[in-house]
Write a protein that holds these residues in place. Structure first.
Motif, mmCIF file in Angstrom:
data_model
loop_
_atom_site.group_PDB
_atom_site.id
_atom_site.type_symbol
_atom_site.label_atom_id
_atom_site.label_comp_id
_atom_site.label_asym_id
_atom_site.label_seq_id
_atom_site.Cartn_x
_atom_site.Cartn_y
_atom_site.Cartn_z
ATOM 1 N N LEU A 75 0.823 -1.215 0.000
ATOM 2 C CA LEU A 75 0.000 0.000 0.000
ATOM 3 C C LEU A 75 0.853 1.260 0.000
ATOM 4 C CD1 LEU A 75 -2.831 -0.990 2.500
ATOM 5 C CD2 LEU A 75 -3.015 -0.742 0.036
ATOM 6 N N ASP A 76 1.898 1.286 0.832
ATOM 7 C CA ASP A 76 2.759 2.465 0.904
ATOM 8 C C ASP A 76 3.353 2.779 -0.464
ATOM 9 O OD1 ASP A 76 3.320 4.379 2.750
ATOM 10 O OD2 ASP A 76 4.593 3.140 3.997
ATOM 11 N N ASN A 77 3.876 1.739 -1.121
ATOM 12 C CA ASN A 77 4.422 1.918 -2.463
ATOM 13 C C ASN A 77 3.321 2.200 -3.477
ATOM 14 O OD1 ASN A 77 7.263 1.610 -2.194
ATOM 15 N ND2 ASN A 77 7.042 -0.595 -1.996
ATOM 16 N N GLY A 78 2.316 1.344 -3.481
ATOM 17 C CA GLY A 78 1.300 1.392 -4.530
ATOM 18 C C GLY A 78 0.534 2.697 -4.565
ATOM 19 N N ILE A 79 0.114 3.186 -3.402
ATOM 20 C CA ILE A 79 -0.666 4.425 -3.371
ATOM 21 C C ILE A 79 0.211 5.605 -3.796
ATOM 22 C CG2 ILE A 79 -1.924 6.010 -1.873
ATOM 23 C CD1 ILE A 79 -2.820 3.595 -0.246
ATOM 24 N N THR A 80 1.466 5.612 -3.358
ATOM 25 C CA THR A 80 2.368 6.687 -3.773
ATOM 26 C C THR A 80 2.626 6.640 -5.267
ATOM 27 O OG1 THR A 80 3.430 6.656 -1.599
ATOM 28 C CG2 THR A 80 4.616 7.734 -3.378
ATOM 29 N N TRP A 81 2.863 5.443 -5.797
ATOM 30 C CA TRP A 81 3.038 5.312 -7.251
ATOM 31 C C TRP A 81 1.797 5.792 -7.994
ATOM 32 C CZ3 TRP A 81 4.904 -0.449 -6.705
ATOM 33 C CH2 TRP A 81 6.218 -0.467 -6.211
ATOM 34 N N HIS A 82 0.640 5.436 -7.453
ATOM 35 C CA HIS A 82 -0.620 5.832 -8.086
ATOM 36 C C HIS A 82 -0.775 7.344 -8.088
ATOM 37 C CE1 HIS A 82 -5.153 5.638 -8.590
ATOM 38 N NE2 HIS A 82 -4.721 4.784 -9.497
ATOM 39 N N LEU A 83 -0.398 7.991 -6.987
ATOM 40 C CA LEU A 83 -0.473 9.452 -6.912
ATOM 41 C C LEU A 83 0.462 10.113 -7.923
ATOM 42 C CD1 LEU A 83 -0.549 10.081 -3.065
ATOM 43 C CD2 LEU A 83 -2.257 10.886 -4.673
ATOM 44 N N ILE A 84 1.679 9.609 -8.011
ATOM 45 C CA ILE A 84 2.669 10.208 -8.897
ATOM 46 C C ILE A 84 2.294 10.007 -10.361
ATOM 47 C CG2 ILE A 84 5.085 10.089 -9.642
ATOM 48 C CD1 ILE A 84 4.593 11.478 -6.958
ATOM 49 N N ASN A 85 1.737 8.857 -10.690
ATOM 50 C CA ASN A 85 1.432 8.546 -12.082
ATOM 51 C C ASN A 85 0.031 8.960 -12.502
ATOM 52 O OD1 ASN A 85 3.763 6.888 -13.324
ATOM 53 N ND2 ASN A 85 3.527 5.997 -11.290
ATOM 54 N N HIS A 86 -0.646 9.753 -11.658
ATOM 55 C CA HIS A 86 -1.975 10.228 -12.043
ATOM 56 C C HIS A 86 -1.880 11.023 -13.343
ATOM 57 C CE1 HIS A 86 -5.986 11.996 -11.705
ATOM 58 N NE2 HIS A 86 -6.222 11.051 -10.810
#
Length: 607
Positions: A355-366
């Motif tokens: 989650l820590d990685n995935g949500i941050t990746w998701h935010l950056i790649n929006h």
């Protein structure tokens, strides 16, 4: 004319775009196909371009990122030392951050993401230390075995493309998580009620920074406190002031204004450090707690290194040595079942890192960030698992994508308009590589880091948090509770939804934010933080569709292209309706901001 044409009706909002507001999983890339695909796109496709993408901005962002990384690294290192009995300390945190950051900048798939220590991972590591103490097993041994299971889970997840479930984390969860991390940065900079860190904490006469001078009759803790507060808030203000030059009419040309903007953080840190050293050198302020030598933090009483000097052997004049870098996998205190038992905590650790990685990746790649070099969720999760197992075996902290530094890194490399909308982003690996090389070199030059007052770095933290807030839609909707409705910011949901419906959605988000924030800060249940965060996903999938219509969830929570598609379809339906209605003003009806779209009758009346 048919009877239907004589009584034209607007289509219902929910029928305009059938996929609106729905969360759909991507097609799976099973059996390692996702890893191969992402490696080809991100590494083979853009690696060289990102390695040579150098300009003047690269230098400024590298220095800024170094400042943004080194301070929390040392701060987390000190807390790790207290939480793990010095099994992991500042030197381990610096070394882990340096080598992982360098490795990720070279081999990682999404180089705009910054790898570092985070509060949730620290809380979990503390819980893991308590478990090992309860089992009467050396912490580093238990930590290493947990890391072995953790890397296995990461590899399995990446191999079967289970990272596609991160796409279920829509803006609803993304913004809860982003605001949580921003809140941590702001609170820790200003004065957290959950710890002793922050500028306002210097007003406490019992603060640790004052204890070293308690026998000095000339020392006034209030003088030190007020100077620290001025340095901290002054640093933050000066950064915003300098960054404001980019779109101001002052200075000679746009090139100089852009350079002032890019170097704002570095200039501000140097300026207020000089103010302290040249103007108020006689007033002591708190400094960074940096290690004085390159060796492991844990000091041993004897050759077994199962007892810590001088805590466990107060009568011993000198230490025997320091712990070895490699964990002893066989030191199980006769409990051969511990390596198997470690699989249980490793599941929770995996959920947290996922989650820590995935949500941050998701935010950056929006999509609104306009990145063009692709995503690498599976490949980077596999790489993250490798980093964790190496760190686990060496007694270094687990490191994941750190949300606020990632957002700051992205924004620093972005070209924006005067309203803050991103126009393009310089996608490069050099800023991440350079900043973490500096972190590694700082291990050999700790005396230089000691020159920077800690309150100045608190000011940088405060800037990092405050500068991220305006980009979080959740925060902007929260502010709408206190704004005049006619002055609401322009969003698709403010154009087409009733205010009470918007506020209802925001209240639900506040409720889940409060739950996650409480669990994360309440130490006794902090280990459940990843599960509480995960709870937000089914809430979005199953609870919110029972409360809101799909078009409402679309304009509030969907991807930008779906929102644009719905708005276009809505405006087209109004134009078609007006074309069939006498006296319709086609040029103005599509932009009527007061139009209530709850049902077709209201639409027709307001047109």
């Amino acid at each position: 004319m048919s009877k239907k044409d004589e009584n034209p009706q607007l289509p219902h909002n929910s029928d305009l775009v059938l996929a609106a507001g729905k969360v759909v999983l991507d097609e799976p890339q099973m059996w390692g196909k996702g890893i191969v695909k992402e490696f080809k796109e991100c590494i083979l496709g853009h690696w060289w371009e990102e390695m040579i993408n150098f300009n003047f901005k690269t230098i400024a962002v590298t220095l800024f990122l170094f400042i943004a990384v080194i301070s929390p690294t040392l701060t987390f290192g000190a807390v790790y030392g207290k939480s793990t009995g010095n099994a992991i300390g500042a030197i381990e945190t610096m070394l882990g951050t340096a080598w992982v950051g360098i490795a990720y900048s070279i081999f990682g798939g999404m180089p705009l993401c910054v790898i570092g220590s985070t509060g949730p991972v620290l809380a979990f590591t503390t819980a893991l230390y308590d478990i090992s103490s309860g089992l009467d097993v050396p912490f580093l041994t238990f930590y290493a075995w947990t890391s072995i299971w953790l890397v296995a889970y990461c590899f399995i997840c990446a191999f079967f493309d289970m990272t596609r479930y991160v796409r279920l984390a829509t803006r609803f969860l993304d913004e809860i998580f982003a605001l949580l991390i921003v809140a941590i940065f702001v609170l820790n900079a200003v004065g957290s009620p959950f710890s002793t860190t922050g500028l306002l904490r210097y007003l406490d006469p019992n603060h640790k920074s004052h204890q070293a001078y308690e026998d000095d009759p000339n020392y006034n803790y209030l003088t030190s406190a007020f100077l620290s507060i001025i340095l901290g808030f002054g640093t933050c203000w000066f950064i915003f002031f300098l960054r404001g030059f980019k779109f101001s009419p002052f200075c000679c040309n746009q090139g100089i204004r852009t350079s002032i903007h890019d170097f704002a953080v570095v200039v501000s840190v140097i300026t207020f450090t000089l103010i302290k050293e040249l103007g108020y050198s006689e007033v002591p302020t708190e400094r960074l707690n940096v290690p004085t030598s390159f060796e492991t933090t844990y000091q041993c009483c004897d050759a077994s290194c199962n007892t810590q000097w001088p805590v466990d052997c107060p009568g011993q004049a000198e230490r025997f040595g320091t712990r070895p870098w490699m964990a002893n996998f066989g030191d199980l205190n006769g409990k051969g079942w511990v390596p198997i038992m470690a699989a249980g905590p490793a599941i929770l650790a995996f959920v947290l890192i996922y989650l820590d990685n995935g949500i941050t990746w998701h935010l950056i790649n929006h999509k609104h960030n306009k990145l063009e070099h692709g995503e690498a969720y599976n490949y980077d999760l596999m790489l993250s698992g490798f980093f964790q197992v190496v760190n686990g075996c060496l007694g270094l902290p687990w490191l994941v994508a750190s949300t606020v530094p990632c957002i700051i890194h992205l924004n620093a490399l972005a070209e924006t308009d005067k309203d803050g909308h991103i126009l393009s982003v310089q996608e490069t690996r050099l800023t991440l590589l350079g900043s973490h090389l500096l972190v590694g070199l700082s291990i050999l030059a700790t005396n230089v880091l000691e020159l920077i007052p800690l309150p100045v770095l608190y000011g940088v933290f405060l800037f990092m948090g405050l500068s991220s807030l305006p980009k979080i839609q959740f925060w902007n909707r929260f502010l709408m509770f206190f704004e005049q409705p006619a002055m609401y910011p322009s969003y698709p949901f403010t154009e087409w939804m009733k205010a009470k419906r918007i506020h209802m959605y925001t209240c639900i988000q506040i409720f889940f934010f409060g739950l996650v924030f409480f669990v994360q800060n309440y130490k006794k249940i902090a280990i459940a933080f990843p599960l509480m965060t995960l709870l937000c996903i089914p809430a979005r999938l199953y609870l919110l569709p029972r409360i809101f219509e799909n078009w409402e969830l679309c304009v509030l929570d969907d991807e930008d292209d779906i929102i644009e598609e719905w708005v276009t379809a809505k405006e087209e339906s109004i134009r078609n309706f007006q074309a069939k209605t006498e006296g319709a003003d086609v040029s103005t009806a599509g932009g009527n901001s007061e139009m209530d779209m709850d049902d077709d009758d209201d639409d027709a009346q307001k047109v």
